[in-house]
Design a protein around this motif. Structure first.
Motif, PDB file in Angstrom:
ATOM      1  N   MET A  86      -3.931  -5.659   7.878  1.00  0.00           N
ATOM      2  CA  MET A  86      -2.842  -6.644   7.799  1.00  0.00           C
ATOM      3  C   MET A  86      -2.751  -7.263   6.410  1.00  0.00           C
ATOM      4  N   SER A  87      -3.907  -7.401   5.747  1.00  0.00           N
ATOM      5  CA  SER A  87      -3.912  -7.930   4.381  1.00  0.00           C
ATOM      6  C   SER A  87      -3.201  -6.997   3.411  1.00  0.00           C
ATOM      7  N   TYR A  88      -3.515  -5.715   3.530  1.00  0.00           N
ATOM      8  CA  TYR A  88      -2.936  -4.740   2.600  1.00  0.00           C
ATOM      9  C   TYR A  88      -1.452  -4.478   2.868  1.00  0.00           C
ATOM     10  N   LEU A  89      -0.958  -4.975   4.002  1.00  0.00           N
ATOM     11  CA  LEU A  89       0.473  -4.825   4.284  1.00  0.00           C
ATOM     12  C   LEU A  89       1.237  -6.098   3.938  1.00  0.00           C
ATOM     13  N   ASP A  90       0.527  -7.090   3.361  1.00  0.00           N
ATOM     14  CA  ASP A  90       1.124  -8.400   3.097  1.00  0.00           C
ATOM     15  C   ASP A  90       1.260  -8.608   1.585  1.00  0.00           C
ATOM     16  N   GLN A  91       2.491  -8.517   1.113  1.00  0.00           N
ATOM     17  CA  GLN A  91       2.701  -8.668  -0.338  1.00  0.00           C
ATOM     18  C   GLN A  91       2.351 -10.068  -0.819  1.00  0.00           C
TER      19      GLN A  91
END
Ligand SMILES: [Fe+2]
Length: 494
Positions: free
Chosen positions: A329-334
């Motif tokens: 979820m972190s890596y999908l959050d700009q």
């Protein structure tokens, strides 16, 4: 609305609490042909001619282990505009992986977040052993749509209007094709790259307008890297070596653990478009990672490159994510990565790099008028993300000359796609045209096609048409001009 269901695949998905298997990320499993789309707002302009293609991720058999949305099977959506007529269709991309799973009646490959050794069959790509879902990107080259996978699959082609499956390009190299190959509209060439875990770790290639592989050279790197996008100017291709890569020691044990190395510079390879490894000039810049570039062009002794700089290429885990999905979820959050519009200048005379942040807002997934590719350009369009989610709910138009910008925010519950620029028929200048996008509308449980007139950007959509079903969110898209397809600029001979 005339609406033919072509195929509907059985549902094998157990969404549970998975954040990317529900809501605007609910997989779509049906294929349709539709004409006469219902007009919801405005009117269909008669001065738009071409196709909008978008690739989305829809798992027929969700991957073994934890599911990542980028594991989903690629589905291509096409909406065509001509003389005020609009039609829509969508098809799963007939990949070898999906074909094998449908035949076996079960999932066969591990997902990106798992050990590839879990897979029950050999796989494809830089990650090793995973399924080539061909679900990341799409361009139109030599009259055919080409879908690609960001971990370097084989590439699949479909007719850009009928979406008939046309298989793997005959020139697809052993190490595959990364997402974000580029079509230079002025020459009809396709520029591409790939990357792998074995030396030289990267290649760069050119396929000409007649679909012949005319150039394929190594771009030697110090080790395996995870590049995602490339850029090009009139005379050069620009590849990259960012200090975000698999930990080399752990990789020897077969473990794929990505780390950011903040003491190492970002490196840019500038190579003549038909040059070899001996011609590469390397430039260094501030450490970061860049997912996507905008335009690049030559200006005097300099090469100007625009893209999205990440302040935190390796963000902290996401608080409150379901167990096991904190990192995903972190890596999908700009907003976690801090993605900002940024300009790099590489001086070919001095070898120096200068850089400049162009906007403090969190922006990514940029688009511009591709007729101005490789030229000094004025207008860039970026997507605005919903904080915490890989979903878009607005766009920003930048005037890169005056520094002005305009922003559109979509209503609550409406999530947009990447929105390429479609030049108006007989366009007079750079921003004379439309942004085209799909919307997934959680309020109506349907999707829509939206057109935004770039000259009246702040007015918002000037046309909304309803699609026959609700699309799953996805990643990349493109616009291909109908005239270019018909005139053969992008067509194969014969
Ligand atoms: Fe991408």
């Amino acid at each position: 609305m005339p609406n033919d269901i072509v195929r509907r695949l059985p549902n094998h998905i157990e969404a549970g609490d998975h954040p990317y298997l529900q809501g605007a990320w609910t997989p779509l499993l049906e294929e349709v042909n539709a004409t006469g789309l219902k007009l919801l707002e405005g009117r269909v302009p008669t001065d738009i001619d071409g196709v909008y293609l978008r690739n989305t991720q829809n798992p027929v058999f969700p991957a073994l282990g934890r599911y990542h949305p980028f594991d989903g099977d690629g589905m291509l959506h096409m909406v065509s505009f001509r003389n005020g007529e609009v039609s829509y269709r969508n098809r799963f991309i007939a990949t070898k992986g999906l074909g094998a799973e449908l035949e076996a009646g079960q999932r066969l490959w591990a997902g990106l977040m798992e050990d590839p050794a879990l897979s029950r069959r050999p796989g494809w790509g830089a990650h090793g052993g995973i399924k080539d879902a061909s679900s990341t990107d799409v361009v139109v080259h030599a009259g055919k749509a080409l879908t690609t996978y960001y971990q370097c699959g084989e590439g699949y082609r479909l007719d850009p209007l009928t979406l008939d499956q046309q298989g793997i390009p005959p020139w697809s190299p052993l190490d595959g094709i990364s997402a974000h190959c580029k079509v230079d509209e002025s020459t009809g060439e396709l520029l591409f790259f790939n990357y792998s875990k074995h030396a030289p770790y990267m290649h760069y290639g050119v396929v000409d307008k007649d679909d012949r592989l005319v150039h394929y050279v190594p771009v030697p790197l110090p080790g395996p890297r995870l590049p995602h996008d490339m850029a090009y100017t009139q005379n050069y291709a620009i590849l990259n070596d960012f200090p975000l890569f698999w930990d080399p020691e752990l990789l020897k044990e077969g473990k794929h653990v990505v780390r950011f190395y903040p003491d190492m510079p970002s490196r840019f390879a500038i190579i003549p478009r038909r040059g070899g490894p001996q011609d590469i000039r390397w430039f260094e810049a501030k450490p970061t990672f860049v997912l996507h570039w905008l335009n690049a062009y030559e200006e005097g002794d300099e090469i100007v490159l625009d893209g999205y700089f990440q302040d935190e290429p390796m963000p902290r885990n996401y608080d409150g994510a379901p167990k096991g999905y904190e990192r995903m979820m972190s890596y999908l959050d700009q907003y976690k990565m801090g993605t900002h519009l940024h300009r790099w200048r590489f001086n070919l005379k001095t070898g120096e790099t200068t850089e400049q942040r162009l906007d403090d807002r969190i922006l990514e997934f940029g688009m511009f008028n591709l007729r101005y590719a490789t030229k000094p350009y004025r207008y860039a369009y970026s997507a605005v993300q919903v904080p915490g989610w890989f979903l878009f709910n607005g766009y920003v138009k930048h005037d890169l000359v005056s520094g002005e910008s305009w922003q559109i925010q979509l209503p609550e519950g409406q999530y947009a796609s990447e929105a390429p620029f479609a030049p108006r028929v007989n366009a007079k200048d750079e921003d004379d045209g439309y942004l085209v996008t799909f919307i997934t509308n959680e309020n109506t449980q349907r999707s829509e096609v939206l057109l935004i007139d770039s000259k009246r950007f702040a007015d918002g959509p000037i046309c909304r048409l309803e699609l026959p079903h609700k699309l799953c969110s996805g990643t990349h898209s493109c616009w291909a001009s109908g005239a270019d397809i018909r005139d053969g600029l992008l067509s194969l001979p014969g």
